[in-house]
Design an enzyme around this catalytic site. Sequence first.
Site, PDB file in Angstrom:
ATOM      1  N   ARG A 191      18.396  23.584 -18.861  1.00  0.00           N
ATOM      2  CA  ARG A 191      16.930  23.540 -18.926  1.00  0.00           C
ATOM      3  C   ARG A 191      16.476  24.318 -20.148  1.00  0.00           C
ATOM      4  O   ARG A 191      16.956  25.440 -20.393  1.00  0.00           O
ATOM      5  CB  ARG A 191      16.331  24.146 -17.659  1.00  0.00           C
ATOM      6  N   ASP A 228      18.277  25.354  -8.441  1.00  0.00           N
ATOM      7  CA  ASP A 228      17.773  26.068  -9.617  1.00  0.00           C
ATOM      8  C   ASP A 228      18.472  27.431  -9.676  1.00  0.00           C
ATOM      9  O   ASP A 228      18.301  28.261  -8.792  1.00  0.00           O
ATOM     10  CB  ASP A 228      16.259  26.219  -9.444  1.00  0.00           C
ATOM     11  N   GLU A 246      18.696  27.902 -17.383  1.00  0.00           N
ATOM     12  CA  GLU A 246      17.619  27.822 -18.372  1.00  0.00           C
ATOM     13  C   GLU A 246      17.812  28.822 -19.504  1.00  0.00           C
ATOM     14  O   GLU A 246      18.673  29.708 -19.432  1.00  0.00           O
ATOM     15  CB  GLU A 246      16.272  28.037 -17.692  1.00  0.00           C
ATOM     16  N   ASN A 257      10.109  17.151 -14.339  1.00  0.00           N
ATOM     17  CA  ASN A 257       9.584  18.029 -13.301  1.00  0.00           C
ATOM     18  C   ASN A 257       8.122  17.700 -13.049  1.00  0.00           C
ATOM     19  O   ASN A 257       7.259  17.985 -13.876  1.00  0.00           O
ATOM     20  CB  ASN A 257       9.731  19.488 -13.751  1.00  0.00           C
ATOM     21  N   ASP A 291      18.040  29.573 -12.248  1.00  0.00           N
ATOM     22  CA  ASP A 291      17.301  30.404 -13.208  1.00  0.00           C
ATOM     23  C   ASP A 291      18.113  30.598 -14.497  1.00  0.00           C
ATOM     24  O   ASP A 291      18.578  29.638 -15.072  1.00  0.00           O
ATOM     25  CB  ASP A 291      16.921  31.737 -12.569  1.00  0.00           C
ATOM     26  N   TYR A 324      16.295  18.657  -3.987  1.00  0.00           N
ATOM     27  CA  TYR A 324      16.191  19.701  -5.003  1.00  0.00           C
ATOM     28  C   TYR A 324      15.868  21.020  -4.315  1.00  0.00           C
ATOM     29  O   TYR A 324      15.075  21.062  -3.366  1.00  0.00           O
ATOM     30  CB  TYR A 324      15.099  19.361  -6.012  1.00  0.00           C
ATOM     31  N   CYS A 352       7.670  31.464 -14.073  1.00  0.00           N
ATOM     32  CA  CYS A 352       7.530  30.049 -13.775  1.00  0.00           C
ATOM     33  C   CYS A 352       7.388  29.261 -15.064  1.00  0.00           C
ATOM     34  O   CYS A 352       6.658  29.664 -15.986  1.00  0.00           O
ATOM     35  CB  CYS A 352       6.317  29.828 -12.871  1.00  0.00           C
ATOM     36  N   HIS A 361      21.021  23.884 -12.586  1.00  0.00           N
ATOM     37  CA  HIS A 361      20.581  23.989 -13.980  1.00  0.00           C
ATOM     38  C   HIS A 361      20.400  25.449 -14.364  1.00  0.00           C
ATOM     39  O   HIS A 361      20.007  26.292 -13.554  1.00  0.00           O
ATOM     40  CB  HIS A 361      19.322  23.168 -14.263  1.00  0.00           C
ATOM     41  N   GLU A 364      11.499  21.398 -19.867  1.00  0.00           N
ATOM     42  CA  GLU A 364      10.424  21.906 -19.014  1.00  0.00           C
ATOM     43  C   GLU A 364       9.071  21.860 -19.716  1.00  0.00           C
ATOM     44  O   GLU A 364       8.968  22.064 -20.937  1.00  0.00           O
ATOM     45  CB  GLU A 364      10.746  23.349 -18.595  1.00  0.00           C
TER      46      GLU A 364
END
Length: 303
Positions: free
Chosen positions: A161, A89, A118, A217, A91, A48, A126, A116, A195
């Site tokens: 996400r 990731d 989001e 996660n 974002d 990851y 975060c 992913h 998440e």
Amino acid sequence: MLYSSETPAAKREALRAGLASGTIQRFPGAFNPLSARLIEAKGFDGVYISGAVLSADLGLPDIGLTTLTEVATRAQQIARMTNLPAIVDADTGFGEPMNVARTIQTLEDAGLAGTHIEDQVNPKRCGHLDGKQVVDEDTALKRIRAAVDARRDPNFLIMARTDIRATVPGDGGLAAATDRAKKLVDAGADAIFPEAMATLAEFEAVRAAVDVPLLANMTEFGKSALFTVDQLQNIGINMVIWPVSLLRLAMGSAVRGLDALNEHGTLEPVLGEMQHRADLYELLDYEAYNRFDTSVFNFQVSR
């Protein structure tokens, strides 16, 4: 030697097979290409690549300051050093739906097995901090539809996400998360990343709501308890990530080393915490380079 012996297409097929296997896929977070090789050597299922780690590597907070070029470049460097599938990731996709489409094709070209996207607003933060905001449903779904439409390799995994759980108080947050997860799947998402789930029961609620793979996660010091692989496997989670763990371990060791230098003027007291030179050379497969040039590896490393 040099780079991965597996093609990106083969890694994507392996990721799909792993997610369909019924065995939870374990993806520790790599903070550089060398740590990706270590993850493979230790027998994990994939790598990851965390946006928080990429930001921290640049000395920046995880608030969406990195660019697509920075993320894709570093992700390519990491992914090409391992035969394992790597997920990055992305974002919020680095912009509006058209930017999301470009992001997907750039990450495909970089050799990633998946990513992913989001549903936070920009600037993001975060996922385990308070004060997050998410975009409206229409915008969230447009991002995923754009990602799916842009994909050229059907095996490239597009995960959605959702951070909506933490933005609605009480049980309403979980209901909002399950509802959005269903709609993201309808928009074409191959998998869901819910998440900041606080309990196993919350993960189970999302599991009951959708029939695509789910990611958990397990980041330290966050909203979720640190459930074990077995606990997550038993409720039907398909993939678990530890996104920042190796970076935290490495930085903790660095702090102790610098403190030892300040206190003792030498690192001899912490030699036992270090990776030995011989182990590093083995991980790098130094000896294999001898096949190309005998002058490269013509020595012995004593332990």
